[in-house]
Design an enzyme around this catalytic site. Sequence first.
Site, PDB file in Angstrom:
ATOM      1  N   LYS A  76       0.856  -1.193   0.000  1.00 35.95           N
ATOM      2  CA  LYS A  76       0.000   0.000   0.000  1.00 35.95           C
ATOM      3  C   LYS A  76       0.879   1.225   0.000  1.00 35.95           C
ATOM      4  CE  LYS A  76      -4.472   1.018   0.319  1.00 35.95           C
ATOM      5  NZ  LYS A  76      -5.595   0.154  -0.079  1.00 35.95           N
TER       6      LYS A  76
HETATM    7  N1  GLU Z   1      -7.310   0.038  -3.342  1.00 38.94           N
HETATM    8  C1  GLU Z   1      -8.055  -1.148  -3.654  1.00 38.94           C
HETATM    9  C2  GLU Z   1      -8.117  -2.067  -2.444  1.00 38.94           C
HETATM   10  O1  GLU Z   1      -7.944  -1.622  -1.337  1.00 38.94           O
HETATM   11  C3  GLU Z   1      -7.539  -1.835  -4.897  1.00 38.94           C
HETATM   12  C4  GLU Z   1      -6.128  -2.362  -4.820  1.00 38.94           C
HETATM   13  C5  GLU Z   1      -5.616  -2.880  -6.156  1.00 38.94           C
HETATM   14  O2  GLU Z   1      -6.362  -2.970  -7.093  1.00 38.94           O
HETATM   15  O3  GLU Z   1      -4.424  -3.146  -6.205  1.00 38.94           O
HETATM   16  O4  GLU Z   1      -8.402  -3.226  -2.555  1.00 38.94           O
END
Ligand code: GLU
Length: 423
Positions: free
Chosen positions: A113
Amino acid sequence: MTESAAPLVESPSPLGTARAQLAKAVDVLGYDGGLHEMLATPRREITVSIPLRRDDGTIELFTGYRVQHNISRGPGKGGLRYAASVDPDEVRALAMLMTWKCAVVELPYGGAKGGVTIDPRRYSKAELERVTRRYTSEIMPMIGPERDIMAPDIGTDEQTMAWVMDTFSVNRGYTIPAVATGKPLAVGGSLGRLTATSRGVVHTARAALASAGVALSEVRVAVQGFGKVGSHATRFFAEAGATVVAVSDQYGGVQASDGLDVPALLAHVAATGSVVGFAGGDPIDNTTLLALDVDVLVPAAVEGVLDAETAGSVKAAWVVEAANGPTTARADAILADRGIVVVPDILANAGGVVVSYFEWVQANQAYWWTEREIEERLEHRMLEAYAAVAEAARTHGLTLRDAAMMIGVRRVAEAHQIRGLYP
Ligand code: GLU
């Protein structure tokens, strides 16, 4: 269990919640303290300074993060968040959730993240472009299609991902679409990605209701959060025949006990930027929405909204977690005691990363699938994952969250064990 990996006193912070969930799974799986600590600790983290030259010529400094929680099953994968509240522990928590999420839906990824502590609403598009490009170039050595793949999250969107992809590509000297997912279609995005998280939420909600013999057309739904996930989920719930009785965003909410006119609500939001002021309902605040007399409650905003205080007043029979980490560990226990079924974030909102995976596969193959192929594969994967979690919950007498965590954590631990420890 070591204290650093799992504090005995529950902390309602996102990281405290994520660690408490992991500690429970480790307990069920019977892992030792060393493995527990490995699973609880980020593999790599980077903190970067981002100096921004503002449109008026002054300079402002921001801090950005990228955390790779685990990369044992494949490259790191996860979104990039822009919010004033972003801090390193929040990014660590969200990266950890990505690890289990990717494992639960069987994607060949670890979890990562990113975040920048910035309120994007206060900056121009040109300023956000400069922030994104500087952030991307600062974390360049850590990311890439085989290392760590970015995606949108709160405060970022398709345009942000296009800037990430462009900055990375220009520095490498050729176009590398697979470094980011959730991109615009014109630069290698995938059909269906924009609505994928919300579609997944509705697929898993449908499956959870079906196991109690209830159809979506019979239920009343409240959705907290009207961003990229909540707005499309509201639309899909309504299209599936559910009665959406309340929605809210960061400015406030609206309710109508007979059901909101969702197309009219969406038109109001498109025109004004908020659900507030929608003429087809009465005002309601975000906390009252959580306690409404509905069948399905969908927290689709931020972490920790269901805590030891609010969980006691939830009247819904099902909570479907479209947001990441909306329920603290204490609240989770309260909801379980009260017989409320929680479809956990790492399952319910995994549709986004599933179609991110499809986008990455398509980019790697340079071959694009039809919308129908994507929607069918998404639904299939979500329902398979739901069925495996529900089956584990039944077999082991666990909540859906504990079962999903058990499956996700076990897959990651297996990868560690099979790969062995180097050196
Ligand atoms: N931000 C989204 C999540 O928390 C998508 C993450 C992604 O597609 O890599 O799942």
